[in-house]
Design an enzyme around this catalytic site. Sequence first.
Site, PDB file in Angstrom:
ATOM      1  N   GLU A  86       0.125   9.350  14.612  1.00 32.19           N
ATOM      2  CA  GLU A  86      -0.411   8.375  15.573  1.00 32.19           C
ATOM      3  C   GLU A  86       0.279   7.023  15.402  1.00 32.19           C
ATOM      4  OE1 GLU A  86      -1.832   9.428  18.387  1.00 32.19           O
ATOM      5  OE2 GLU A  86      -3.453  10.299  17.199  1.00 32.19           O
ATOM      6  N   GLY A 145      -9.442   7.668  30.273  1.00 37.75           N
ATOM      7  CA  GLY A 145      -9.581   6.596  29.286  1.00 37.75           C
ATOM      8  C   GLY A 145     -10.142   7.053  27.944  1.00 37.75           C
ATOM      9  N   LEU A 179      -7.073  11.355  25.841  1.00 41.56           N
ATOM     10  CA  LEU A 179      -6.537  12.707  26.071  1.00 41.56           C
ATOM     11  C   LEU A 179      -5.429  12.693  27.121  1.00 41.56           C
ATOM     12  CD1 LEU A 179      -9.848  14.797  26.060  1.00 41.56           C
ATOM     13  CD2 LEU A 179      -8.290  14.365  24.159  1.00 41.56           C
ATOM     14  N   SER A 185      -5.058  11.366  30.275  1.00 40.37           N
ATOM     15  CA  SER A 185      -5.293  11.650  31.689  1.00 40.37           C
ATOM     16  C   SER A 185      -4.178  11.026  32.531  1.00 40.37           C
ATOM     17  CB  SER A 185      -6.652  11.112  32.129  1.00 40.37           C
ATOM     18  OG  SER A 185      -6.745   9.741  31.827  1.00 40.37           O
ATOM     19  N   GLU A 231       5.062   4.463  33.421  1.00 41.44           N
ATOM     20  CA  GLU A 231       3.937   3.885  32.666  1.00 41.44           C
ATOM     21  C   GLU A 231       4.323   2.517  32.073  1.00 41.44           C
ATOM     22  OE1 GLU A 231       1.213   6.337  31.454  1.00 41.44           O
ATOM     23  OE2 GLU A 231       0.100   4.688  30.606  1.00 41.44           O
ATOM     24  N   ASP A 275       2.860  11.403  25.061  1.00 41.55           N
ATOM     25  CA  ASP A 275       1.913  11.992  26.015  1.00 41.55           C
ATOM     26  C   ASP A 275       2.649  12.726  27.134  1.00 41.55           C
ATOM     27  OD1 ASP A 275       0.331  10.531  24.377  1.00 41.55           O
ATOM     28  OD2 ASP A 275      -0.265   9.051  25.878  1.00 41.55           O
TER      29      ASP A 275
HETATM   30  C1  GLA Z   1      -1.070   6.387  23.392  1.00 42.23           C
HETATM   31  C2  GLA Z   1       0.371   6.279  23.856  1.00 42.23           C
HETATM   32  C3  GLA Z   1       1.288   7.175  23.022  1.00 42.23           C
HETATM   33  C4  GLA Z   1       1.079   6.934  21.528  1.00 42.23           C
HETATM   34  C5  GLA Z   1      -0.395   6.941  21.168  1.00 42.23           C
HETATM   35  C6  GLA Z   1      -0.643   6.527  19.736  1.00 42.23           C
HETATM   36  O1  GLA Z   1      -1.554   7.682  23.631  1.00 42.23           O
HETATM   37  O2  GLA Z   1       0.472   6.641  25.217  1.00 42.23           O
HETATM   38  O3  GLA Z   1       2.623   6.959  23.393  1.00 42.23           O
HETATM   39  O4  GLA Z   1       1.703   5.745  21.123  1.00 42.23           O
HETATM   40  O5  GLA Z   1      -1.154   6.082  22.008  1.00 42.23           O
HETATM   41  O6  GLA Z   1      -0.099   7.464  18.879  1.00 42.23           O
END
Ligand code: GLA
Length: 379
Positions: A36, A122, A125, A127, A160, A172
Amino acid sequence: MTGAEPADVAAAFRERFGAPAQAVVRAPGRVNLIGEHTDYNEGFVLPMAIDREVRMAVRPRTDGRVVVRALDVGEEAEFEVDAPTKGRGWSEYLKGVAWSLAWAGIELRGFEAAFSGNVPRGSGLSSSAALELAVARAFHVSSSFEWEPERIARICQRAENEWLGVRSGIMDQLASAAGQEGHALLIDCRSLAVDPVPLPSGSAVLVLDTSTRRALVGSDYNERREQCEEAARRLSVASLRELTRERLEAQAHLLTPLLLRRVRHVVAENDRTLAAAAAMRAGDASRLGELMNESHISLRDDFEVSSKALDAMVSCARSQPGCLGARLTGAGFAGCAVALVTAEAASAVAAAVGDCYRTASGREPQIYLCRAAAGAGLI
Ligand code: GLA
C-alpha cells in the site's frame, strides 16, 4: 454476503435507446492484499480484481457523440469526444478517459451506453478504476484500436491524474485491466511486469467495509505522495523503490522524523509484498496473514493513513480464530479493510466481525466474500 448485482444493462439500454446494444462490457474493482502506497514509489503491489464490477451496454455511433445513462443514479450525460469540457460528477470519468485516449493518439468514435455497477463508491475498492476501464472498453467497441491492458491502464491512470486531479499510481487501473481468475497480481510498478500469484488453497478473502467514506479528491492522498517525493529528493534517489532498509538507516539524518516514518513504511512494505507473493506461491496462508497484520501496523503508525473505524474493524477481524490476517486496503483514511480467512470459517468470521464492529463503532458494516476475477472484457 455478496450484495446486489448490477442492473440488467442490456434491457435498460433497449428501453432507453429503442434498439439492442451491440455489446456488454465489464470491468472489475479490486482489493489490494498488500503493498500500500508503494505504487507511486515505483515499488510492488499485490492486488486482485474482484467479482464486483461495472457493466456497460454499448452501441457505437458513427459520429463523435457519447450519450450515456447511469442507471444507479438515474442520470444521463452527453459530450463530444473531440471537445470534452470539465464539469462535475460521474461523467468526468467518461470525459477524462475520452480525453486521455485521444491524447494517446487514438481516434475515437462515440457511442450510446447504459451502465450500472456494484463496486461500492469511495470505499477503497477502486470503483473509479472500474468505471474508467469499462469506458475504455466501450470505446474499444466503438473505435478500432488494440486492447493492450498495460497501455490502457496507463491511459486511464492519466485520466485520473490529469482530468480528475488525483495523483494516484497505476495499481487500480492495472488490476482492473489485467486481473486473472483465482489469482492476485504481483505488479512491479517500475517495469509494470504483472505476475499472477494463486490464492493459497483453503483460504478466502473477506472485504470488510467500515461504512465510513472519504473522497480521494482533495484528500491527504496527494500530500502523502508529495512527502514521498520530497524524501526521495533529500535521499538523492529517483524513487523510494531504490532504497534498502540499510541505506535508509544510514541516511536517516537527511530526513525529518515525519519523512523518516513515511519512508520506513514504503521500504518495509515493498519487502513485505515480495515476501507475501513468495508465501502465496508456497501455499503458506499463515505467513501471508502475518505480513498483512504487519502492513496494517505500518500504515497506522508510520504512514498514518488509518482511522478509528479501520483500526476497530481490523482488531475485530484479528480477534476471530479463523482469521489469518487483516489490514486496511486501498488509500486508507476510511472505507474497507481486507482479511485473509480460512475458507471453512469464512461465513462464521464474517458474522462475528460484523457483530464486533457494530458494537465497537455503532455503525453497520458491509462484509463480502470476494473471489479473484478476470480483468476488463466483454460479457
Ligand atoms: C489508491 C490509489 C492507488 C494506490 C493506493 C494506495 O487506491 O488509486 O494508486 O496508491 O491508493 O496503495
